[in-house]
Write a protein that holds these residues in place. Sequence first.
Motif, PDB file in Angstrom:
ATOM      1  N   TYR A 233       0.833  -1.202   0.000  1.00 41.53           N
ATOM      2  CA  TYR A 233       0.000   0.000   0.000  1.00 41.53           C
ATOM      3  C   TYR A 233       0.870   1.255   0.000  1.00 41.53           C
ATOM      4  N   ASP A 234       0.204   2.394  -0.249  1.00 43.11           N
ATOM      5  CA  ASP A 234       0.878   3.677  -0.438  1.00 43.11           C
ATOM      6  C   ASP A 234       1.189   4.302   0.925  1.00 43.11           C
ATOM      7  N   ARG A 235       2.331   3.930   1.481  1.00 42.70           N
ATOM      8  CA  ARG A 235       2.664   4.341   2.847  1.00 42.70           C
ATOM      9  C   ARG A 235       2.791   5.865   3.031  1.00 42.70           C
ATOM     10  N   PRO A 236       3.344   6.628   2.052  1.00 41.07           N
ATOM     11  CA  PRO A 236       3.433   8.072   2.268  1.00 41.07           C
ATOM     12  C   PRO A 236       2.089   8.747   2.532  1.00 41.07           C
ATOM     13  N   LYS A 237       0.999   8.116   2.089  1.00 43.97           N
ATOM     14  CA  LYS A 237      -0.318   8.723   2.315  1.00 43.97           C
ATOM     15  C   LYS A 237      -0.810   8.541   3.755  1.00 43.97           C
ATOM     16  N   LEU A 238      -0.211   7.621   4.501  1.00 45.08           N
ATOM     17  CA  LEU A 238      -0.693   7.352   5.859  1.00 45.08           C
ATOM     18  C   LEU A 238      -0.731   8.624   6.690  1.00 45.08           C
ATOM     19  N   SER A 239       0.331   9.405   6.641  1.00 50.43           N
ATOM     20  CA  SER A 239       0.437  10.591   7.484  1.00 50.43           C
ATOM     21  C   SER A 239      -0.314  11.787   6.910  1.00 50.43           C
ATOM     22  N   THR A 297      13.493  -4.278   3.842  1.00 57.13           N
ATOM     23  CA  THR A 297      12.718  -4.226   5.085  1.00 57.13           C
ATOM     24  C   THR A 297      12.469  -2.808   5.578  1.00 57.13           C
ATOM     25  N   GLY A 298      13.086  -1.816   4.942  1.00 58.36           N
ATOM     26  CA  GLY A 298      12.811  -0.433   5.304  1.00 58.36           C
ATOM     27  C   GLY A 298      13.380  -0.052   6.659  1.00 58.36           C
ATOM     28  N   SER A 299      12.635   0.789   7.360  1.00 58.72           N
ATOM     29  CA  SER A 299      13.112   1.289   8.640  1.00 58.72           C
ATOM     30  C   SER A 299      12.086   1.027   9.727  1.00 58.72           C
ATOM     31  N   LYS A 300      12.487   1.277  10.959  1.00 61.02           N
ATOM     32  CA  LYS A 300      11.569   1.151  12.099  1.00 61.02           C
ATOM     33  C   LYS A 300      11.795   2.370  12.998  1.00 61.02           C
ATOM     34  N   PRO A 301      10.830   2.680  13.870  1.00 56.51           N
ATOM     35  CA  PRO A 301      10.958   3.890  14.698  1.00 56.51           C
ATOM     36  C   PRO A 301      12.205   3.862  15.573  1.00 56.51           C
ATOM     37  N   LYS A 302      12.832   5.011  15.683  1.00 60.77           N
ATOM     38  CA  LYS A 302      13.995   5.152  16.553  1.00 60.77           C
ATOM     39  C   LYS A 302      13.536   5.025  18.007  1.00 60.77           C
ATOM     40  N   PRO A 303      14.239   4.211  18.814  1.00 58.65           N
ATOM     41  CA  PRO A 303      13.830   4.062  20.221  1.00 58.65           C
ATOM     42  C   PRO A 303      13.963   5.388  20.974  1.00 58.65           C
ATOM     43  N   MET A 304      13.033   5.620  21.905  1.00 62.67           N
ATOM     44  CA  MET A 304      13.083   6.831  22.725  1.00 62.67           C
ATOM     45  C   MET A 304      13.092   6.456  24.202  1.00 62.67           C
ATOM     46  N   ASN A 305      13.770   7.267  24.992  1.00 66.27           N
ATOM     47  CA  ASN A 305      13.812   7.030  26.435  1.00 66.27           C
ATOM     48  C   ASN A 305      12.857   7.970  27.149  1.00 66.27           C
ATOM     49  N   HIS A 316       3.440   4.908  17.083  1.00 67.72           N
ATOM     50  CA  HIS A 316       4.361   5.131  15.982  1.00 67.72           C
ATOM     51  C   HIS A 316       3.529   4.838  14.733  1.00 67.72           C
ATOM     52  N   LEU A 317       3.448   5.769  13.835  1.00 69.31           N
ATOM     53  CA  LEU A 317       2.590   5.576  12.661  1.00 69.31           C
ATOM     54  C   LEU A 317       3.256   4.613  11.680  1.00 69.31           C
ATOM     55  N   GLN A 318       2.760   3.364  11.665  1.00 66.69           N
ATOM     56  CA  GLN A 318       3.358   2.349  10.794  1.00 66.69           C
ATOM     57  C   GLN A 318       2.355   1.645   9.890  1.00 66.69           C
ATOM     58  N   THR A 319       1.088   1.630  10.267  1.00 63.07           N
ATOM     59  CA  THR A 319       0.085   0.869   9.521  1.00 63.07           C
ATOM     60  C   THR A 319      -1.175   1.708   9.317  1.00 63.07           C
ATOM     61  N   GLU A 321      -4.051   0.845  10.271  1.00 68.35           N
ATOM     62  CA  GLU A 321      -4.785   0.752  11.540  1.00 68.35           C
ATOM     63  C   GLU A 321      -4.296   1.803  12.529  1.00 68.35           C
ATOM     64  N   ASP A 322      -2.968   2.028  12.571  1.00 71.57           N
ATOM     65  CA  ASP A 322      -2.425   3.094  13.425  1.00 71.57           C
ATOM     66  C   ASP A 322      -3.020   4.444  13.031  1.00 71.57           C
ATOM     67  N   ALA A 323      -3.006   4.726  11.729  1.00 69.70           N
ATOM     68  CA  ALA A 323      -3.503   6.018  11.241  1.00 69.70           C
ATOM     69  C   ALA A 323      -4.976   6.205  11.600  1.00 69.70           C
ATOM     70  N   ASN A 324      -5.784   5.153  11.371  1.00 70.63           N
ATOM     71  CA  ASN A 324      -7.212   5.237  11.676  1.00 70.63           C
ATOM     72  C   ASN A 324      -7.455   5.452  13.162  1.00 70.63           C
ATOM     73  N   SER A 325      -6.666   4.763  14.010  1.00 70.50           N
ATOM     74  CA  SER A 325      -6.811   4.923  15.465  1.00 70.50           C
ATOM     75  C   SER A 325      -6.451   6.336  15.905  1.00 70.50           C
ATOM     76  N   ILE A 326      -5.368   6.880  15.342  1.00 68.91           N
ATOM     77  CA  ILE A 326      -4.941   8.244  15.689  1.00 68.91           C
ATOM     78  C   ILE A 326      -6.050   9.240  15.352  1.00 68.91           C
ATOM     79  N   ALA A 327      -6.635   9.118  14.147  1.00 67.36           N
ATOM     80  CA  ALA A 327      -7.700  10.038  13.733  1.00 67.36           C
ATOM     81  C   ALA A 327      -8.909   9.920  14.657  1.00 67.36           C
ATOM     82  N   ARG A 328      -9.268   8.694  15.012  1.00 71.94           N
ATOM     83  CA  ARG A 328     -10.438   8.469  15.865  1.00 71.94           C
ATOM     84  C   ARG A 328     -10.225   9.023  17.274  1.00 71.94           C
TER      85      ARG A 328
END
Length: 599
Positions: A233-239, A297-305, A316-319, A321-328
């Motif tokens: 799927y078109d990942r740049p559109k997620l955000s 495999t691309g990248s993954k979110p940088k760990p934060m402390n 972390h916006l990755q899917t 489902e993440d995007a839909n949950s954030i909007a809701r």
Amino acid sequence: MGGCFSKPKAVEVKVELSLLEKEKEVDGLSPNGKASPFADCRPNGALGHGSEDDSGLLPLNLKTRDYVEASVCHVKDLENGQMREVDLGSGRALLIKEHGEFFAMGHKCPHYGAPLVKGVLSKGHVRCPWHGACFNVTTGDIEDFPGLDSLPVFQVRVEKEKVIIRANKQALQSQKRSKPMARCSSVIHSSAGFSHVLIIGSGPAALVCAETLRQEGFTDRIVMCTMDRHPPYDRPKLSKSLESTAEQLRLRSVDFLQDHDIELLTEKEVAAVDVKTRTVTFEDGLKMEYRKLFIATGSKPKPMNYKGKEVKNVFHLQTPEDANSIARLANNKNAVIVGTSFVGMEVAAALTDKAHSVSVIGIESLPFKKALGEKVGKVIMKLFEANRVKFYMLNEVSEMIGHHGQLKEVVLKSGKVLRADVCVIGAGSVPASGFLKQSGIHLDSKGFITVNKMMQTNVEGVFAGGDVVTFPFPPRNNKKVNIPHWQMAHVHGRVAALSMMGRAAEAKTVPYFWSAMFGKTIRYAGYGDGFDDVIIQGDLDELRFVAFYTRSEEVVAVASMNYDPIVSRVAEVLGSGKTIKKRDVETGDISWLIDKGSH
């Protein structure tokens, strides 16, 4: 790049046509023959421009009634190097005149539907004004990315000083076509633990690799495996479009992949790669042997402390489902964005018309300062502030505080406490290469897979591409760089596929990316890392400007807002191997860079 009329008869190849999905962009050479990323490779699935008597060559299933013919202009209406969008009654086409010859093709970029008449015509190809994809004017083939599909081309002839186009009605409606692909001739059961080509990942590098193999006649088994639960799927559109579903974002359907014998294994995470036995082991215990391996495999979110990592509603916006949950969750609530990456800022912009409040936390003094410079960073920050976004810069998160497990507050290291119902972390990424640490495949000190210009790793038969790699970049004397652009991943996928088939290819492209916020788009081309000056032309406050990024006395990158097709024009110049000097853009007169070739 040949002509189209008064030539020997050209065979018209039957191609797959699918209806154009209506997509609206919120708001962009192939470099010429020499500089094209794939100039050394034979064209595929070319629809030939026919001479005026080639109707006998039409496939039997295409009747005369499936075609429309129209006189669209006088021969003198177009000068060499000009384009015009013309109406054939059943749809529109792009008419092009170059070197005294006329060409006709689809008028919309298959990627997001940009009007190609506003793009850049140069040396046998048209470059999209929005995101930089390139199409050969003779064949319609895509020569540089982003996007997966090519354009239909139409027959052109001149009679009594009139230019006449004959076009297939379905192609006029579709405005895109897939190149013909081979099928798998190997008789291997889908449960067999062996694939001739195994692809890890399902982003653009992975998908373009698989499709290129089939387009180039590869007839053995291809398996693509992904941790995602969805087809590509078109990942740049997620955000940018948080409420879009995976179905709305999909690049290829399951049926498309099945029709071209590209097997897809979803929700499969790789645990280890054994290069001696050429075996990949998955977390669920499945093992698969390969002859050629492509890692994308691309990248993954940088760990934060921070304290409170167990608190819910932190994403972390990755899917999708993440995007839909954030909007809701943000609806009429308080949203906090951690990080001023392009993804983080796009999410912040997308939430302003949903959330009660949007706060952005950044460790720099300005958003995009490192990528776009201080002047551009300031005007973008102003744009966000005008849309009710509050910034807390030179700051970091200390703690996430929850109530009954749900996020309620974000505490900053400065001591400031922000009310928060949902938090999105967009603070950068690291390569997703942890499963390779004991494999013998070389990783650099940051975890990137190092590849050569053909996308080969240090291990025979193993290739890699996309965000997970560093690769030699010719404009910087083949210094190994990481360029995590959607467009660049497409290029890597194609080069890797051709390399697997023993065809010499390398990534001769100009990096191109875009970011959309509040209905405005930033376009960017080149590689500006380490720029030492920024030359601004236009009006920053009006958000109509072009920024030239220089190192020493040379322009290395360009960014713009509301200044199309300047970024595609600069990409065209850089892609042809020419140098743009700092003094050339300091004068204030950049008319020589602005395309005047369209009507």
